[in-house]
Write an enzyme that holds these catalytic residues in place. Structure first.
Site, PDB file in Angstrom:
ATOM      1  N   HIS A  99      59.339 101.258  67.380  1.00 32.67           N
ATOM      2  CA  HIS A  99      58.552 102.213  68.158  1.00 32.67           C
ATOM      3  C   HIS A  99      58.274 101.645  69.533  1.00 32.67           C
ATOM      4  O   HIS A  99      58.143 100.440  69.714  1.00 32.67           O
ATOM      5  CB  HIS A  99      57.250 102.598  67.454  1.00 32.67           C
ATOM      6  CG  HIS A  99      56.388 101.437  67.035  1.00 32.67           C
ATOM      7  ND1 HIS A  99      56.662 100.688  65.918  1.00 32.67           N
ATOM      8  CD2 HIS A  99      55.275 100.900  67.586  1.00 32.67           C
ATOM      9  CE1 HIS A  99      55.743  99.745  65.783  1.00 32.67           C
ATOM     10  NE2 HIS A  99      54.891  99.839  66.802  1.00 32.67           N
ATOM     11  N   HIS A 101      55.546 101.994  72.550  1.00 36.59           N
ATOM     12  CA  HIS A 101      54.250 102.495  72.995  1.00 36.59           C
ATOM     13  C   HIS A 101      54.392 102.957  74.445  1.00 36.59           C
ATOM     14  O   HIS A 101      54.933 102.222  75.275  1.00 36.59           O
ATOM     15  CB  HIS A 101      53.193 101.387  72.973  1.00 36.59           C
ATOM     16  CG  HIS A 101      52.914 100.776  71.635  1.00 36.59           C
ATOM     17  ND1 HIS A 101      51.774 101.053  70.918  1.00 36.59           N
ATOM     18  CD2 HIS A 101      53.621  99.881  70.887  1.00 36.59           C
ATOM     19  CE1 HIS A 101      51.781 100.350  69.789  1.00 36.59           C
ATOM     20  NE2 HIS A 101      52.894  99.626  69.743  1.00 36.59           N
TER      21      HIS A 101
HETATM   22  P1  5GP Z   1      52.362  97.999  66.416  1.00 37.04           P
HETATM   23  O1  5GP Z   1      51.084  97.216  66.220  1.00 37.04           O
HETATM   24  O2  5GP Z   1      53.242  97.905  65.184  1.00 37.04           O
HETATM   25  O3  5GP Z   1      53.097  97.705  67.685  1.00 37.04           O
HETATM   26  O4  5GP Z   1      51.922  99.509  66.588  1.00 37.04           O
HETATM   27  C1  5GP Z   1      51.603 100.331  65.515  1.00 37.04           C
HETATM   28  C2  5GP Z   1      50.705 101.410  66.075  1.00 37.04           C
HETATM   29  O5  5GP Z   1      50.630 102.436  65.103  1.00 37.04           O
HETATM   30  C3  5GP Z   1      49.274 100.943  66.352  1.00 37.04           C
HETATM   31  O6  5GP Z   1      48.985 101.110  67.732  1.00 37.04           O
HETATM   32  C4  5GP Z   1      48.419 101.847  65.459  1.00 37.04           C
HETATM   33  O7  5GP Z   1      47.212 102.268  66.067  1.00 37.04           O
HETATM   34  C5  5GP Z   1      49.357 103.007  65.177  1.00 37.04           C
HETATM   35  N1  5GP Z   1      49.128 103.659  63.896  1.00 37.04           N
HETATM   36  C6  5GP Z   1      48.922 103.051  62.694  1.00 37.04           C
HETATM   37  N2  5GP Z   1      48.776 103.965  61.732  1.00 37.04           N
HETATM   38  C7  5GP Z   1      48.895 105.185  62.336  1.00 37.04           C
HETATM   39  C8  5GP Z   1      48.821 106.526  61.834  1.00 37.04           C
HETATM   40  O8  5GP Z   1      48.641 106.800  60.647  1.00 37.04           O
HETATM   41  N3  5GP Z   1      48.987 107.528  62.739  1.00 37.04           N
HETATM   42  C9  5GP Z   1      49.180 107.266  64.068  1.00 37.04           C
HETATM   43  N4  5GP Z   1      49.317 108.326  64.880  1.00 37.04           N
HETATM   44  N5  5GP Z   1      49.259 106.019  64.572  1.00 37.04           N
HETATM   45  C10 5GP Z   1      49.106 104.991  63.716  1.00 37.04           C
END
Ligand code: 5GP
Ligand code: ZN
Length: 113
Positions: A99, A101
């Site tokens: 993903h 951001h």
């Molecule tokens: P990472 O930390 O893996 O780079 O980003 C994962 C992102 O997914 C985090 O910013 C977190 O807030 C988001 N996230 C986690 N669970 C959910 C969810 O159930 N729905 C949405 N829309 N975002 C989520």
């Protein structure tokens, strides 16, 4: 991947605030925004992270970045924005589905790490 959170969001099994979708890409608002605009752009196909990109699947990453450009315009991020992809544990990747951001809507911090 049946146990992947973002695969479940893409399929609609888990609801999300969708902002964009096309044949290859899905994008939705982050549930815990870290900027006024915080959107996650993901390929529909399950790829774990940037570390798993190769010549066979990197076009999907390109599609995600093309979508990011469309979304930034759609969201009115005229002042600029940041695109971040956390990869692996040292970067704090919590969801193991590639993903990007999109962060924007204010002047972001100068440090990236
Ligand atoms: P990472 O930390 O893996 O780079 O980003 C994962 C992102 O997914 C985090 O910013 C977190 O807030 C988001 N996230 C986690 N669970 C959910 C969810 O159930 N729905 C949405 N829309 N975002 C989520
Ligand atoms: Zn997945």
């Amino acid at each position: 991947m049946s146990d992947c959170l973002f695969c479940k969001i893409i399929s609609g099994e888990i609801p999300s605030a969708k902002v964009y979708e096309d044949e290859n890409v899905f994008a939705f608002r982050d549930i815990a925004p870290q900027a006024p605009t915080h959107i996650l752009v993901v390929p529909r196909e399950h790829i774990e992270s940037v570390a798993d990109l190769n010549a066979d699947n990197s076009a999907l990453a390109a599609r995600c970045l093309e979508a990011a450009a469309v979304i930034a315009r759609q969201e009115g991020l005229r002042g600029g924005f940041r695109v971040v992809s956390n990869c692996g544990d040292d970067a704090g990747q919590t969801v193991k589905h590639l993903h990007f951001h999109i962060l924007g809507g204010e002047r972001l911090g100068d440090r990236m790490a």
